[in-house]
Design a protein around this motif. Structure first.
Motif, PDB file in Angstrom:
ATOM      1  N   PRO A  57       0.744  -1.322   0.034  1.00  0.00           N
ATOM      2  CA  PRO A  57      -0.182   0.072  -0.270  1.00  0.00           C
ATOM      3  C   PRO A  57       0.809   1.183   0.138  1.00  0.00           C
ATOM      4  O   PRO A  57       0.425   2.591  -0.119  1.00  0.00           O
ATOM      5  N   ALA A  58       2.592   1.267   0.305  1.00  0.00           N
ATOM      6  CA  ALA A  58       2.757   2.438   0.998  1.00  0.00           C
ATOM      7  C   ALA A  58       3.243   2.866  -0.850  1.00  0.00           C
ATOM      8  O   ALA A  58       3.182   4.138  -0.974  1.00  0.00           O
ATOM      9  N   ILE A  59       2.874   1.935  -1.486  1.00  0.00           N
ATOM     10  CA  ILE A  59       3.518   2.728  -3.443  1.00  0.00           C
ATOM     11  C   ILE A  59       2.100   2.600  -3.621  1.00  0.00           C
ATOM     12  O   ILE A  59       2.798   3.122  -5.237  1.00  0.00           O
ATOM     13  N   LYS A  60       1.337   2.405  -3.684  1.00  0.00           N
ATOM     14  CA  LYS A  60       0.300   2.912  -4.521  1.00  0.00           C
ATOM     15  C   LYS A  60       0.331   4.199  -4.996  1.00  0.00           C
ATOM     16  O   LYS A  60      -0.150   4.149  -5.956  1.00  0.00           O
ATOM     17  N   PRO A  61       0.241   5.604  -4.645  1.00  0.00           N
ATOM     18  CA  PRO A  61       0.135   6.579  -5.399  1.00  0.00           C
ATOM     19  C   PRO A  61       1.101   6.504  -6.040  1.00  0.00           C
ATOM     20  O   PRO A  61       0.384   7.332  -7.617  1.00  0.00           O
ATOM     21  N   VAL A  62       2.382   6.229  -5.982  1.00  0.00           N
ATOM     22  CA  VAL A  62       2.919   6.065  -7.365  1.00  0.00           C
ATOM     23  C   VAL A  62       2.616   5.362  -7.985  1.00  0.00           C
ATOM     24  O   VAL A  62       3.190   5.769  -8.772  1.00  0.00           O
ATOM     25  N   GLY A  63       2.594   4.484  -7.535  1.00  0.00           N
ATOM     26  CA  GLY A  63       2.091   3.562  -8.711  1.00  0.00           C
ATOM     27  C   GLY A  63       0.983   4.114  -9.339  1.00  0.00           C
ATOM     28  O   GLY A  63       0.600   3.775 -11.376  1.00  0.00           O
ATOM     29  N   LEU A  64       0.009   4.405  -8.521  1.00  0.00           N
ATOM     30  CA  LEU A  64      -1.106   4.667 -10.095  1.00  0.00           C
ATOM     31  C   LEU A  64      -0.862   6.723 -10.423  1.00  0.00           C
ATOM     32  O   LEU A  64      -0.898   6.383 -11.557  1.00  0.00           O
ATOM     33  N   ARG A  65       0.576   7.114 -10.034  1.00  0.00           N
ATOM     34  CA  ARG A  65       0.928   8.143 -10.722  1.00  0.00           C
ATOM     35  C   ARG A  65       1.692   8.047 -11.472  1.00  0.00           C
ATOM     36  O   ARG A  65       1.602   8.494 -13.140  1.00  0.00           O
ATOM     37  N   MET A  66       2.502   6.426 -11.703  1.00  0.00           N
ATOM     38  CA  MET A  66       3.161   6.134 -13.265  1.00  0.00           C
ATOM     39  C   MET A  66       1.851   6.388 -14.326  1.00  0.00           C
ATOM     40  O   MET A  66       2.184   6.158 -15.533  1.00  0.00           O
ATOM     41  N   VAL A  67       1.298   5.862 -14.074  1.00  0.00           N
ATOM     42  CA  VAL A  67       0.061   4.561 -15.009  1.00  0.00           C
ATOM     43  C   VAL A  67      -0.644   5.896 -15.792  1.00  0.00           C
ATOM     44  O   VAL A  67      -0.795   6.194 -16.809  1.00  0.00           O
ATOM     45  N   TYR A  68      -0.358   7.140 -14.376  1.00  0.00           N
ATOM     46  CA  TYR A  68      -1.630   7.928 -15.303  1.00  0.00           C
ATOM     47  C   TYR A  68      -0.453   8.377 -16.458  1.00  0.00           C
ATOM     48  O   TYR A  68      -0.969   9.376 -17.283  1.00  0.00           O
ATOM     49  N   GLU A  69       0.900   9.037 -15.741  1.00  0.00           N
ATOM     50  CA  GLU A  69       1.656   9.665 -16.643  1.00  0.00           C
ATOM     51  C   GLU A  69       1.343   9.308 -18.084  1.00  0.00           C
ATOM     52  O   GLU A  69       1.675   9.346 -18.929  1.00  0.00           O
ATOM     53  N   ILE A  70       2.132   7.485 -17.879  1.00  0.00           N
ATOM     54  CA  ILE A  70       2.305   6.730 -19.089  1.00  0.00           C
ATOM     55  C   ILE A  70       1.331   6.486 -20.749  1.00  0.00           C
ATOM     56  O   ILE A  70       1.171   6.711 -20.820  1.00  0.00           O
ATOM     57  N   TYR A  71      -0.494   6.404 -19.429  1.00  0.00           N
ATOM     58  CA  TYR A  71      -1.307   6.350 -20.353  1.00  0.00           C
ATOM     59  C   TYR A  71      -1.393   7.830 -20.577  1.00  0.00           C
ATOM     60  O   TYR A  71      -1.538   7.577 -22.430  1.00  0.00           O
ATOM     61  N   ALA A  72      -1.263   8.862 -19.845  1.00  0.00           N
ATOM     62  CA  ALA A  72      -1.070  10.274 -21.551  1.00  0.00           C
ATOM     63  C   ALA A  72      -0.186  10.216 -22.331  1.00  0.00           C
ATOM     64  O   ALA A  72      -0.463  11.308 -23.067  1.00  0.00           O
ATOM     65  N   SER A  73       0.671   9.908 -22.072  1.00  0.00           N
ATOM     66  CA  SER A  73       2.012  10.483 -22.890  1.00  0.00           C
ATOM     67  C   SER A  73       1.973   9.074 -24.075  1.00  0.00           C
ATOM     68  O   SER A  73       2.413   9.762 -25.014  1.00  0.00           O
ATOM     69  N   GLY A  74       0.021   8.543 -24.398  1.00  0.00           N
ATOM     70  CA  GLY A  74      -0.286   8.380 -25.746  1.00  0.00           C
ATOM     71  C   GLY A  74       0.216   6.963 -25.778  1.00  0.00           C
ATOM     72  O   GLY A  74       0.389   5.979 -27.246  1.00  0.00           O
ATOM     73  N   ILE A  75       1.612   6.515 -24.881  1.00  0.00           N
ATOM     74  CA  ILE A  75       2.022   4.881 -25.033  1.00  0.00           C
ATOM     75  C   ILE A  75       0.591   4.155 -25.805  1.00  0.00           C
ATOM     76  O   ILE A  75       0.184   4.115 -25.118  1.00  0.00           O
ATOM     77  N   LYS A  76       1.438   3.297 -26.567  1.00  0.00           N
ATOM     78  CA  LYS A  76      -0.336   2.342 -27.052  1.00  0.00           C
ATOM     79  C   LYS A  76       0.750   1.191 -26.976  1.00  0.00           C
ATOM     80  O   LYS A  76      -1.027   0.109 -26.802  1.00  0.00           O
ATOM     81  N   ILE A  77       1.244   0.483 -26.440  1.00  0.00           N
ATOM     82  CA  ILE A  77       1.225  -1.192 -25.954  1.00  0.00           C
ATOM     83  C   ILE A  77       0.450  -0.843 -24.554  1.00  0.00           C
ATOM     84  O   ILE A  77       0.377   0.121 -23.430  1.00  0.00           O
ATOM     85  N   PRO A  78       0.391  -2.098 -23.336  1.00  0.00           N
ATOM     86  CA  PRO A  78      -0.939  -2.344 -22.424  1.00  0.00           C
ATOM     87  C   PRO A  78       0.108  -2.043 -21.513  1.00  0.00           C
ATOM     88  O   PRO A  78       1.565  -2.324 -21.235  1.00  0.00           O
ATOM     89  N   ILE A  79      -0.185  -1.239 -20.147  1.00  0.00           N
ATOM     90  CA  ILE A  79       0.194  -0.738 -19.157  1.00  0.00           C
ATOM     91  C   ILE A  79       0.160  -1.527 -18.405  1.00  0.00           C
ATOM     92  O   ILE A  79      -1.604  -1.483 -17.733  1.00  0.00           O
ATOM     93  N   ILE A  80       0.677  -2.160 -17.566  1.00  0.00           N
ATOM     94  CA  ILE A  80       0.207  -2.994 -16.319  1.00  0.00           C
ATOM     95  C   ILE A  80       0.844  -2.569 -14.954  1.00  0.00           C
ATOM     96  O   ILE A  80       2.029  -2.113 -14.448  1.00  0.00           O
ATOM     97  N   GLY A  81      -0.647  -2.309 -14.414  1.00  0.00           N
ATOM     98  CA  GLY A  81      -0.090  -1.210 -13.052  1.00  0.00           C
ATOM     99  C   GLY A  81      -0.279  -2.052 -12.100  1.00  0.00           C
ATOM    100  O   GLY A  81      -0.622  -3.279 -10.759  1.00  0.00           O
ATOM    101  N   CYS A  82       1.044  -1.846 -10.744  1.00  0.00           N
ATOM    102  CA  CYS A  82       1.199  -2.524  -9.796  1.00  0.00           C
ATOM    103  C   CYS A  82       1.987  -1.814  -8.463  1.00  0.00           C
ATOM    104  O   CYS A  82       2.075  -0.914  -9.002  1.00  0.00           O
ATOM    105  N   GLY A  83       1.517  -2.118  -7.415  1.00  0.00           N
ATOM    106  CA  GLY A  83       1.277  -1.073  -6.102  1.00  0.00           C
ATOM    107  C   GLY A  83       0.387  -1.151  -5.116  1.00  0.00           C
ATOM    108  O   GLY A  83      -0.669  -0.429  -6.112  1.00  0.00           O
ATOM    109  N   GLY A  84       0.884  -1.876  -4.151  1.00  0.00           N
ATOM    110  CA  GLY A  84      -1.050  -1.904  -3.036  1.00  0.00           C
ATOM    111  C   GLY A  84      -1.749  -2.067  -3.496  1.00  0.00           C
ATOM    112  O   GLY A  84      -2.917  -1.373  -3.103  1.00  0.00           O
ATOM    113  N   ILE A  85      -2.111  -2.975  -4.694  1.00  0.00           N
ATOM    114  CA  ILE A  85      -3.254  -3.183  -4.675  1.00  0.00           C
ATOM    115  C   ILE A  85      -4.218  -4.622  -4.138  1.00  0.00           C
ATOM    116  O   ILE A  85      -3.162  -5.569  -3.830  1.00  0.00           O
TER     117      ILE A  85
END
Length: 146
Positions: A57-85
């Motif tokens: 759980p301690a890294i969930k906010p960081v993991g969410l931010r990373m997914v958010y930023e990677i998705y926003a960049s327009g990357i076309k390959i699937p993103i696997i979220g991890c951290g605090g799930i």
């Protein structure tokens, strides 16, 4: 960061990589995630290597931010979220941020394999009540349309 992600995506795709694990692996990020746990009864570090990577759980906010930023960049390959799930709400947050899938680690270690079934059942119940019926329709919905 967007240019760097595009560069990574292009080179990964050229080598047959189809997924990106979201959590940052650069030196700056991992240096601050080195952690220590001490067993108060044994009076020594829990890990044989003394320190290890911060997780759960301690890294969930960081993991969410990373997914958010990677998705926003327009990357076309699937993103696997991890951290605090550890529950269906965590899964939904990662999907809403832009993840195509999630990795469950600490919750599996702490609660056993039944946690996967619990998360899946709770997620299906939520989707049946709130919709949509297809979770992929929620991917990236936390992003404001511009």
């Amino acid at each position: 960061m967007n240019a760097a992600l595009k560069f990574v995506e292009r080179h990964l795709a050229n080598h047959g990589v189809e997924h990106v694990l979201n959590l940052a692996r650069d030196q700056d990020a991992t240096a601050c995630w080195v952690a220590l746990a001490i067993d108060h009864l044994a009076k020594c570090p829990v890990l044989g290597n003394v320190t290890g990577g911060l997780s759960g759980p301690a890294i969930k906010p960081v993991g969410l931010r990373m997914v958010y930023e990677i998705y926003a960049s327009g990357i076309k390959i699937p993103i696997i979220g991890c951290g605090g799930i550890s529950n269906y709400k965590d899964v939904l947050e990662y999907i809403l941020a832009g993840a195509s899938a999630v990795e469950i680690g600490t919750a599996l270690y702490e609660n056993g394999p039944q946690v996967i079934e619990q998360i899946n059942n709770d997620l299906n119940a939520f989707l049946a009540k709130e919709g949509p019926s297809d979770i992929t329709m929620l991917r990236g919905k936390a992003h404001k349309e511009g």
